[in-house]
Motif scaffolding. Structure first.
Motif, PDB file in Angstrom:
ATOM      1  N   VAL A 174      -8.767   6.077  -1.940  1.00 37.79           N
ATOM      2  CA  VAL A 174      -9.063   4.860  -0.711  1.00 37.79           C
ATOM      3  C   VAL A 174      -8.731   3.106  -2.062  1.00 37.79           C
ATOM      4  CG1 VAL A 174     -10.081   3.156   1.085  1.00 37.79           C
ATOM      5  CG2 VAL A 174     -10.584   5.488   0.880  1.00 37.79           C
ATOM      6  N   GLY A 175      -9.521   3.727  -2.834  1.00 41.51           N
ATOM      7  CA  GLY A 175      -9.552   2.079  -3.741  1.00 41.51           C
ATOM      8  C   GLY A 175      -7.956   2.413  -3.851  1.00 41.51           C
ATOM      9  N   GLN A 176      -7.697   3.674  -4.753  1.00 38.61           N
ATOM     10  CA  GLN A 176      -6.418   3.119  -5.944  1.00 38.61           C
ATOM     11  C   GLN A 176      -5.287   2.999  -4.713  1.00 38.61           C
ATOM     12  OE1 GLN A 176      -6.670   7.480  -6.620  1.00 38.61           O
ATOM     13  NE2 GLN A 176      -7.096   6.898  -9.097  1.00 38.61           N
ATOM     14  N   ALA A 177      -5.613   3.722  -3.017  1.00 39.05           N
ATOM     15  CA  ALA A 177      -4.025   3.548  -2.103  1.00 39.05           C
ATOM     16  C   ALA A 177      -4.484   2.158  -2.108  1.00 39.05           C
ATOM     17  CB  ALA A 177      -4.390   4.526  -0.900  1.00 39.05           C
ATOM     18  N   LEU A 178      -5.458   1.143  -1.646  1.00 39.92           N
ATOM     19  CA  LEU A 178      -4.766  -0.298  -1.599  1.00 39.92           C
ATOM     20  C   LEU A 178      -5.082  -1.458  -2.225  1.00 39.92           C
ATOM     21  CD1 LEU A 178      -8.992  -0.638  -0.173  1.00 39.92           C
ATOM     22  CD2 LEU A 178      -6.643  -0.380   1.130  1.00 39.92           C
ATOM     23  N   ILE A 179      -4.532  -1.315  -3.920  1.00 39.17           N
ATOM     24  CA  ILE A 179      -3.892  -1.520  -4.809  1.00 39.17           C
ATOM     25  C   ILE A 179      -2.592  -2.207  -4.374  1.00 39.17           C
ATOM     26  CG2 ILE A 179      -2.580  -1.326  -6.824  1.00 39.17           C
ATOM     27  CD1 ILE A 179      -4.960   0.157  -8.116  1.00 39.17           C
ATOM     28  N   GLY A 180      -2.563  -3.278  -4.289  1.00 33.81           N
ATOM     29  CA  GLY A 180      -1.266  -3.887  -3.706  1.00 33.81           C
ATOM     30  C   GLY A 180      -1.255  -4.333  -2.049  1.00 33.81           C
ATOM     31  N   LEU A 181      -2.236  -3.449  -1.359  1.00 33.64           N
ATOM     32  CA  LEU A 181      -2.023  -4.582  -0.346  1.00 33.64           C
ATOM     33  C   LEU A 181      -3.351  -4.766   0.381  1.00 33.64           C
ATOM     34  CD1 LEU A 181      -2.054   0.056   0.545  1.00 33.64           C
ATOM     35  CD2 LEU A 181       0.221  -1.920   1.013  1.00 33.64           C
ATOM     36  N   ALA A 182      -4.849  -5.087  -0.406  1.00 34.78           N
ATOM     37  CA  ALA A 182      -5.949  -5.436   0.047  1.00 34.78           C
ATOM     38  C   ALA A 182      -5.925  -6.501  -0.313  1.00 34.78           C
ATOM     39  CB  ALA A 182      -7.365  -4.436  -0.343  1.00 34.78           C
ATOM     40  N   SER A 183      -6.648  -7.955  -0.456  1.00 32.91           N
ATOM     41  CA  SER A 183      -6.314  -9.148  -0.782  1.00 32.91           C
ATOM     42  C   SER A 183      -7.666  -9.006  -1.564  1.00 32.91           C
ATOM     43  CB  SER A 183      -6.185  -9.714   0.429  1.00 32.91           C
ATOM     44  OG  SER A 183      -6.958  -9.911   1.739  1.00 32.91           O
ATOM     45  N   SER A 184      -8.866  -8.158  -1.408  1.00 32.80           N
ATOM     46  CA  SER A 184     -10.461  -8.010  -1.563  1.00 32.80           C
ATOM     47  C   SER A 184     -10.831  -6.895  -1.380  1.00 32.80           C
ATOM     48  CB  SER A 184     -11.352  -9.367  -1.476  1.00 32.80           C
ATOM     49  OG  SER A 184     -10.679  -9.334   0.004  1.00 32.80           O
ATOM     50  N   SER A 192      -0.160   3.564   6.343  1.00 41.05           N
ATOM     51  CA  SER A 192       0.277   5.105   6.345  1.00 41.05           C
ATOM     52  C   SER A 192      -0.051   5.387   4.919  1.00 41.05           C
ATOM     53  CB  SER A 192       1.896   4.712   6.233  1.00 41.05           C
ATOM     54  OG  SER A 192       2.712   3.436   5.531  1.00 41.05           O
ATOM     55  N   ALA A 193      -0.225   3.948   3.795  1.00 40.04           N
ATOM     56  CA  ALA A 193      -1.314   4.246   2.764  1.00 40.04           C
ATOM     57  C   ALA A 193      -2.504   5.725   3.056  1.00 40.04           C
ATOM     58  CB  ALA A 193      -1.842   3.229   1.714  1.00 40.04           C
ATOM     59  N   LEU A 194      -3.489   5.103   4.424  1.00 38.11           N
ATOM     60  CA  LEU A 194      -4.708   5.382   3.998  1.00 38.11           C
ATOM     61  C   LEU A 194      -4.606   7.222   5.104  1.00 38.11           C
ATOM     62  CD1 LEU A 194      -7.320   2.583   4.409  1.00 38.11           C
ATOM     63  CD2 LEU A 194      -6.207   4.273   2.457  1.00 38.11           C
ATOM     64  N   SER A 195      -3.709   7.045   5.759  1.00 34.77           N
ATOM     65  CA  SER A 195      -3.060   8.618   6.515  1.00 34.77           C
ATOM     66  C   SER A 195      -3.326   9.976   5.149  1.00 34.77           C
ATOM     67  CB  SER A 195      -2.291   8.519   7.540  1.00 34.77           C
ATOM     68  OG  SER A 195      -0.738   7.890   6.866  1.00 34.77           O
ATOM     69  N   HIS A 196      -2.360   9.297   3.876  1.00 33.61           N
ATOM     70  CA  HIS A 196      -2.333  10.292   3.207  1.00 33.61           C
ATOM     71  C   HIS A 196      -3.457  10.328   2.181  1.00 33.61           C
ATOM     72  CE1 HIS A 196       1.896   9.836   3.812  1.00 33.61           C
ATOM     73  NE2 HIS A 196       2.219   9.244   3.605  1.00 33.61           N
ATOM     74  N   VAL A 197      -4.548  10.078   2.869  1.00 27.60           N
ATOM     75  CA  VAL A 197      -5.904   9.982   2.051  1.00 27.60           C
ATOM     76  C   VAL A 197      -6.987  10.419   2.892  1.00 27.60           C
ATOM     77  CG1 VAL A 197      -7.757   8.733   1.082  1.00 27.60           C
ATOM     78  CG2 VAL A 197      -4.873   8.365   0.747  1.00 27.60           C
ATOM     79  N   GLY A 198      -6.844  10.462   4.300  1.00 34.33           N
ATOM     80  CA  GLY A 198      -7.249  11.180   5.264  1.00 34.33           C
ATOM     81  C   GLY A 198      -8.683  11.076   5.098  1.00 34.33           C
ATOM     82  N   CYS A 199      -8.941   9.350   5.184  1.00 33.02           N
ATOM     83  CA  CYS A 199     -10.173   9.404   5.050  1.00 33.02           C
ATOM     84  C   CYS A 199     -10.422   7.853   6.076  1.00 33.02           C
ATOM     85  CB  CYS A 199     -11.356   8.293   3.795  1.00 33.02           C
ATOM     86  SG  CYS A 199     -12.601   7.036   3.753  1.00 33.02           S
ATOM     87  N   LYS A 200     -11.175   8.152   7.237  1.00 30.31           N
ATOM     88  CA  LYS A 200     -11.719   7.109   8.143  1.00 30.31           C
ATOM     89  C   LYS A 200     -11.817   5.238   7.711  1.00 30.31           C
ATOM     90  CE  LYS A 200     -14.731   5.788  11.695  1.00 30.31           C
ATOM     91  NZ  LYS A 200     -16.342   6.635  12.587  1.00 30.31           N
ATOM     92  N   PHE A 201     -10.934   5.028   8.585  1.00 24.52           N
ATOM     93  CA  PHE A 201     -11.575   3.505   7.970  1.00 24.52           C
ATOM     94  C   PHE A 201     -11.283   2.278   9.396  1.00 24.52           C
ATOM     95  CE2 PHE A 201      -6.995   2.322   8.382  1.00 24.52           C
ATOM     96  CZ  PHE A 201      -5.957   2.637   8.321  1.00 24.52           C
ATOM     97  N   THR A 202     -11.913   1.590   9.592  1.00 20.29           N
ATOM     98  CA  THR A 202     -12.235   1.079  10.870  1.00 20.29           C
ATOM     99  C   THR A 202     -11.567  -0.954  10.451  1.00 20.29           C
ATOM    100  OG1 THR A 202     -13.606   2.644  11.637  1.00 20.29           O
ATOM    101  CG2 THR A 202     -13.336   0.472  12.689  1.00 20.29           C
ATOM    102  N   CYS A 203     -10.937  -1.299  11.682  1.00 22.43           N
ATOM    103  CA  CYS A 203     -10.721  -2.503  11.671  1.00 22.43           C
ATOM    104  C   CYS A 203     -12.203  -3.297  11.890  1.00 22.43           C
ATOM    105  CB  CYS A 203      -9.868  -3.610  11.930  1.00 22.43           C
ATOM    106  SG  CYS A 203      -9.848  -4.918  11.584  1.00 22.43           S
ATOM    107  N   ILE A 204     -13.227  -4.572  11.582  1.00 20.65           N
ATOM    108  CA  ILE A 204     -14.342  -4.721  12.114  1.00 20.65           C
ATOM    109  C   ILE A 204     -14.289  -6.193  12.353  1.00 20.65           C
ATOM    110  CG2 ILE A 204     -15.499  -3.138  11.615  1.00 20.65           C
ATOM    111  CD1 ILE A 204     -16.919  -4.782   9.102  1.00 20.65           C
ATOM    112  N   GLY A 205     -13.059  -7.134  12.047  1.00 17.91           N
ATOM    113  CA  GLY A 205     -13.420  -8.245  12.010  1.00 17.91           C
ATOM    114  C   GLY A 205     -12.166  -9.410  11.615  1.00 17.91           C
ATOM    115  N   GLN A 206     -12.467 -10.482  10.982  1.00 19.00           N
ATOM    116  CA  GLN A 206     -11.203 -11.036  10.543  1.00 19.00           C
ATOM    117  C   GLN A 206     -11.825 -13.080   9.601  1.00 19.00           C
ATOM    118  OE1 GLN A 206      -8.564 -12.735  13.637  1.00 19.00           O
ATOM    119  NE2 GLN A 206      -6.824 -12.945  11.991  1.00 19.00           N
TER     120      GLN A 206
END
Ligand code: ADP
Ligand code: MG
Length: 321
Positions: free
Chosen positions: A197-207, A280-294
């Motif tokens: 997940v961490g690798q897939a977040l590079i370039g997508l996550a801001s923190s 799409s990036a995380l669907s390849h990883v197969g790990c559950k992820f959930t939006c919990i806020g803003q």
């Protein structure tokens, strides 16, 4: 420690395939390694002390998993790929009945993540484990705690709360009769570092950060370093059916999810324009992820339940107890 060299040779040397970037592992005065071009090296150290971070009579295989997984989780939180680990072991006496299962579990997890033990130290004293992990991250691309912006969405991986319920079971035998007690105890020790997940977040996550002290405590590190606030919807918190069964109360489960430490899930923020790519990036990883806020402006810290503002005393969730 007397017999130190025998112990090192027997339990720590020759247990893994040699990585190509390791020129010399345990056996000399230093290890010799070489990082590829265009990467930065992410380095993190953590200590686990018997009686503080695990019970002295805890299953040594589970302790090994927890020690290495918690360290690898720090690499995951930066988007780094695990490469090398050093291990400083302090134990009262050479205890092979403890070391054998410990090392089997340690190397099983190390081999899974392709991280090689390159050296360490073995000393006599109260049982304590210090690991230093190193990993590679593309130059300038590491995920840090300081890039969250107002409007970004807040996500977590996996489920939250199980590790705290597991700790309850570890500390109070009377709870072992409750539903799911055994699997929650196991969950406390056997987390999965979210490296892919961490690798897939590079370039997508801001923190990003990994949850070691509890969601509220850890998300505050992002807020502080990024100079922003947050609004969380507790009805969105990912909670296992085991936790709900064990606590037999939805609100308690939500409060566990907010405060549970040693989860080693990732909490991360994603700008609106990257949400599609995230799916799409995380669907390849197969790990559950959930939006919990803003993310909100600095100074805001709100909890909601389906749009209804909650007045839960947040300071109560700040420390893992
Ligand atoms: P020195 O006295 O030069 O520090 P040590 O006797 O501590 O050397 O260690 C000898 C070798 O064994 C070193 O290469 C060291 O990295 C390795 N080593 C010692 N303890 C461990 C351990 N717990 N895990 C892995 N390697 C170890
Ligand atoms: Mg030494």
């Amino acid at each position: 420690m007397s017999g130190e060299f025998n112990l090192i040779d027997k339990y720590f040397v020759g247990r893994q395939n040699q990585r190509k970037d390791v020129y010399l592992a345990a056996g000399d005065d230093c290890a010799l390694v070489k990082a590829p071009a265009n990467v930065q090296i992410a380095i993190s150290t953590d200590t686990l002390v018997a009686g503080t971070h695990f019970l002295t009579d805890a299953n040594p295989a589970w302790v090994a998993h927890k020690a290495l997984a918690s360290n690898i989780s720090d690499l995951a939180a930066m988007g780094a790929t695990p490469a090398w680990v050093s291990f400083a072991l302090t134990m009262p006496e050479p205890d092979e009945a403890w070391l054998a299962p410990f090392c089997d579990a340690f190397f099983e997890l190390a081999n899974y993540f392709g991280i090689q033990l390159i050296g360490g130290d073995t000393t006599k004293g109260p049982l304590s484990l210090t690991l230093t992990v190193q990993g590679f991250v593309p130059e300038g691309k590491a995920l840090t705690r300081c890039g969250a912006k107002v409007g970004d969405w807040v996500y977590v991986t996996g489920n939250l709360g199980d590790a705290k319920a597991g700790l309850d079971v570890i500390l109070d035998d009377a709870l072992r009769t409750r539903v799911a007690a055994e699997s929650l105890e196991k969950a406390h020790y056997l987390s999965t570092p979210r490296v892919l997940v961490g690798q897939a977040l590079i370039g997508l996550a801001s923190s990003a950060i990994d949850i070691s002290d509890g969601l509220i405590s850890d998300v505050k590190h992002i807020l502080k370093r990024s100079e922003v606030g947050i609004s969380l919807d507790v009805s969105q918190l990912p909670i296992s059916s085991e936790l709900v069964q064990f606590l037999d109360d939805k609100v308690s489960a939500q409060q566990y999810a907010l405060s549970s430490g040693e989860e080693y899930e990732l909490c991360f923020t994603v700008p609106e324009h990257n949400r599609g790519s995230l799916q799409s990036a995380l669907s390849h990883v197969g790990c559950k992820f959930t939006c919990i806020g803003q993310i909100r402006p600095q100074g805001t810290f709100e909890l909601h339940d389906n749009g209804q503002k909650l007045d839960w005393e947040l300071s109560g969730f700040d420390h893992f107890n």
